[in-house]
Design a protein around this motif. Structure first.
Motif, PDB file in Angstrom:
ATOM      1  N   GLN A 232       0.825  -1.196   0.000  1.00 39.31           N
ATOM      2  CA  GLN A 232       0.000   0.000   0.000  1.00 39.31           C
ATOM      3  C   GLN A 232       0.864   1.252   0.000  1.00 39.31           C
ATOM      4  N   LEU A 233       0.291   2.300  -0.575  1.00 35.70           N
ATOM      5  CA  LEU A 233       0.871   3.631  -0.417  1.00 35.70           C
ATOM      6  C   LEU A 233       0.326   4.180   0.886  1.00 35.70           C
ATOM      7  N   ASP A 234       1.208   4.538   1.786  1.00 40.20           N
ATOM      8  CA  ASP A 234       0.821   5.045   3.086  1.00 40.20           C
ATOM      9  C   ASP A 234       1.339   6.473   3.207  1.00 40.20           C
ATOM     10  N   LEU A 235       0.492   7.409   3.600  1.00 42.90           N
ATOM     11  CA  LEU A 235       0.974   8.782   3.773  1.00 42.90           C
ATOM     12  C   LEU A 235       0.255   9.462   4.918  1.00 42.90           C
ATOM     13  N   GLY A 487      -8.357   4.602   1.776  1.00 42.09           N
ATOM     14  CA  GLY A 487      -9.169   5.160   2.842  1.00 42.09           C
ATOM     15  C   GLY A 487      -8.284   5.854   3.851  1.00 42.09           C
ATOM     16  N   GLY A 488      -8.862   6.841   4.500  1.00 42.78           N
ATOM     17  CA  GLY A 488      -8.090   7.564   5.502  1.00 42.78           C
ATOM     18  C   GLY A 488      -9.002   8.363   6.390  1.00 42.78           C
ATOM     19  N   ALA A 527       1.425  17.138  20.095  1.00 43.44           N
ATOM     20  CA  ALA A 527       1.083  16.489  18.827  1.00 43.44           C
ATOM     21  C   ALA A 527       0.295  17.460  17.950  1.00 43.44           C
ATOM     22  N   PRO A 528       0.672  17.592  16.676  1.00 48.59           N
ATOM     23  CA  PRO A 528      -0.050  18.511  15.795  1.00 48.59           C
ATOM     24  C   PRO A 528      -1.324  17.860  15.264  1.00 48.59           C
ATOM     25  N   PRO A 529      -2.296  18.644  14.777  1.00 49.75           N
ATOM     26  CA  PRO A 529      -3.401  18.062  14.019  1.00 49.75           C
ATOM     27  C   PRO A 529      -2.832  17.292  12.830  1.00 49.75           C
ATOM     28  N   MET A 530      -3.444  16.145  12.529  1.00 54.56           N
ATOM     29  CA  MET A 530      -2.868  15.309  11.463  1.00 54.56           C
ATOM     30  C   MET A 530      -3.962  14.531  10.754  1.00 54.56           C
ATOM     31  N   ALA A 531      -3.691  14.171   9.515  1.00 55.22           N
ATOM     32  CA  ALA A 531      -4.633  13.372   8.720  1.00 55.22           C
ATOM     33  C   ALA A 531      -3.821  12.585   7.711  1.00 55.22           C
ATOM     34  N   GLY A 532      -4.390  11.475   7.249  1.00 54.46           N
ATOM     35  CA  GLY A 532      -3.644  10.654   6.301  1.00 54.46           C
ATOM     36  C   GLY A 532      -4.551   9.736   5.527  1.00 54.46           C
ATOM     37  N   VAL A 533      -3.901   8.860   4.767  1.00 51.68           N
ATOM     38  CA  VAL A 533      -4.640   7.943   3.906  1.00 51.68           C
ATOM     39  C   VAL A 533      -3.726   6.790   3.532  1.00 51.68           C
TER      40      VAL A 533
END
Length: 597
Positions: A232-235, A487-488, A527-533
């Protein structure tokens, strides 16, 4: 060993001497002249051997399919009328001047151009299967996808970072593959189902933009789009919300499709909420190429005497839905019975239907075993709501909403393919506003629909404890042709909110610290706000290539029983090695290696 590849030879090389290497794709003896189709990774070229050189010609007579040879020859035009417009070298041929056999090949276990060969045979001799042009092209396409991904993300300021493969077991929805520790007897590492926790730690570390094309492992039941080990591509991104991540991914996917298959995806992509997707399609990964939709009819049948309908219609967790099939009225009863058996796989107890023979005649123009249970008002409402016309068929699902959605959602896809309703091309969309939790009636508790680190929608946070089933999450899925490609979510970066979610999932503070203590500790330190997929690379390559299984875009895949026929893995381990790991194997009664295969 060569001056050119076979795929480079064309009329630009006329009258030049060149050297080629490759495999004998085919050998033909035409009355004293031998023709060899020579193949390498780049293509095919025809080589001609005349009997003028008896020694070379004698060697050419011994050639068989898949011999590896080296040829020196002169490029010339093919005789008029023998050209092959389907290949780059189709206007020319190479007159052989010298021939060396680099390696011989025994008779093949299957012919490479035989499409009837079973998948088991192909997987057992995968190194031969991969010589087939279509398999080679699928690996090429996969390479183009990964190359385009890396270029896009590098240009967008992401940093490629590797995360551990030997890690701690954490509950992420599937069984872990476990690795025993020799230095810590009785303890185990787990192979990662995803790098989820580590990528959040990288955001706490200040990396801001991370990606990785990574192997993940899940010990779960397999199917066409699943493997025990997958890529998978993870970011992950700091200081990002849904709009930031989804905007970046849309641009990346448009870039990938242009680069890999020269297809332009819409800009912007359509979006459906989870509730709308389930209501219209019975699936959170709807295939929009199929023009069939589910229609709710519970309000029309809640008062009928037919308990199969009225029961679910009056159940807060129930659903009664209709699936209108244009032209389905000519379907024979045997086919309806087959579909009834099919939906039973998903827990449906039956498949009610109405055939529309003459819509204008009202009830008298309809045909169905259930008509006698329905009121005139219910029948008229169903006909109006489904827009059914003469020659159409209406299927019904009535049960718990989960069962109806799964059964009719799957039936919709099956009908689309069986009745040739699937549009060509690609239909991509985002599905958003997923429920935060799903309720399991068997054990009476809630589970995270995605994973326990997904943030709740800001407008719903106050309902976490009072109305958890109506809390939306900040999750998003990228769907293409009925497959969830990625999905993220926005992650929880507040320790107090994270503990509230754990509590709702039945994870107390001690259990949370035991399983996720290192992450929870990290969240305390700014911890900063964060989001990913995460995106399934295998599924992307499968859909782009037109393959029907991700096994066809993985070089060395496992079977559906998670075995490798090529290497005969998994295998038994020497008892001495097991003792060193403090492990003793106990097989269930009557179970053997053959049983497990």
């Amino acid at each position: 060993m060569r001056t050119h590849t076979c795929g480079q030879v064309d009329q630009a090389l006329l009258d030049q001497e060149i050297e080629l290497v490759g495999w004998v794709n085919r050998r033909r003896d035409h009355g004293g002249v031998i023709f060899v189709d020579l193949r390498d990774r780049d293509g095919l070229v025809q080589v001609v051997f005349d009997p003028d050189d008896p020694e070379m010609f004698a060697v050419a007579e011994t050639l068989r399919n898949e011999f590896v040879i080296q040829v020196r020859g002169r490029v010339r035009n093919r005789p008029e009328g023998t050209e092959n417009p389907n290949i780059r070298s189709g206007q020319i041929e190479v007159l052989g001047l010298s021939l060396t056999v680099l390696n011989r090949a025994e008779p093949l276990p299957f012919q490479l151009d035989d499409e009837r060969v079973s998948e088991d045979v192909r997987l057992r001799y995968r190194y031969l299967d991969l010589r087939r042009p279509e398999m080679l092209e699928r690996l090429r396409l996969r390479h183009r996808v990964t190359s385009a991904m890396r270029r896009f993300l590098d240009d967008a300021g992401f940093i490629d970072v590797e995360t551990p493969v030997l890690t701690k077991a954490t509950p992420e929805g599937a069984r872990d593959y476990l690795v025993p520790s020799r230095t810590h007897p009785g303890e185990f590492f787990a192979l990662p189902q995803s790098p989820q926790l580590f990528k959040q730690l990288l955001m706490v570390s200040g990396l801001e933009r991370y990606y990785q094309i990574v192997k993940c492992f899940r010990d779960e039941d397999l199917r066409a789009d699943r493997q025990p080990e997958f890529t998978q591509l993870d970011l992950e991104m700091s200081f990002a919300d849904e709009a930031t991540v989804m905007g970046l991914i849309e641009n990346m996917m448009r870039h990938l499709f242009i680069e890999a298959v020269e297809v332009a995806l819409p800009d912007p992509l359509p979006r459906l909420t989870w509730h709308e997707a389930m209501r219209r399609f019975g699936s959170d990964k709807p295939d929009l190429r199929i023009p069939l939709e589910l229609v709710d009819v519970a309000d029309l049948v809640k008062d009928v005497d037919f308990k199969v309908f009225s029961g679910p219609a009056n159940d807060p967790r129930g659903r009664v839905a209709a699936l209108h099939v244009p032209g389905g009225g000519k379907m024979p009863r045997s086919q309806i019975d087959d579909y009834t058996k099919y939906v039973s796989i998903f827990g449906a107890k039956g498949l009610a239907y109405i055939k529309v023979n003459d819509a204008a005649a009202g009830r008298e123009g309809l045909q169905s075993p259930i008509l006698k249970f329905l009121t005139d008002e219910a029948v008229a409402g169903i006909m109006e709501r489904t827009n059914a016309a003469d020659g159409d068929l209406i299927f019904f699902g009535a049960d718990k909403a989960k069962i109806v959605n799964e059964a009719l959602g799957a039936l919709r896809v099956r009908l689309g393919h069986d009745l040739d309703m699937v549009e060509h091309g690609y239909q991509a969309l985002w599905v958003v506003d997923f429920p935060m939790f799903e309720y399991d009636e068997k054990d009476g508790r809630h589970y995270a629909l995605h994973h326990p680190f997904t943030a709740p929608h800001p407008d719903d946070v106050d309902q976490l404890e009072s109305d958890p089933e109506n809390v939306r999450s900040r999750a998003y899925d990228f769907v293409l042709n009925g497959y969830e490609l990625g999905g993220g979510s926005v992650r929880i970066h507040d320790p107090a909110l994270q503990q509230r979610v754990f509590t709702q999932l039945g994870i107390d503070e001690n259990e949370a610290n035991d399983k996720f203590g290192f992450l929870l500790d990290a969240l305390k330190y700014g911890a900063p706000p964060m989001a990913g997929v995460a995106f399934g690379l295998d599924r992307i390559a499968m859909l782009m290539s037109g393959a029907t299984s991700i096994r066809d875009v993985i070089a060395f895949p496992k079977t559906q029983s998670a075995a490798c026929l090529l290497t005969d893995a998994p295998g038994e381990i020497d008892p001495a090695a097991l003792r060193e790991l403090s492990i003793r194997v106990r097989l269930p009664p009557k179970e053997s290696k053959e049983d497990k295969g």
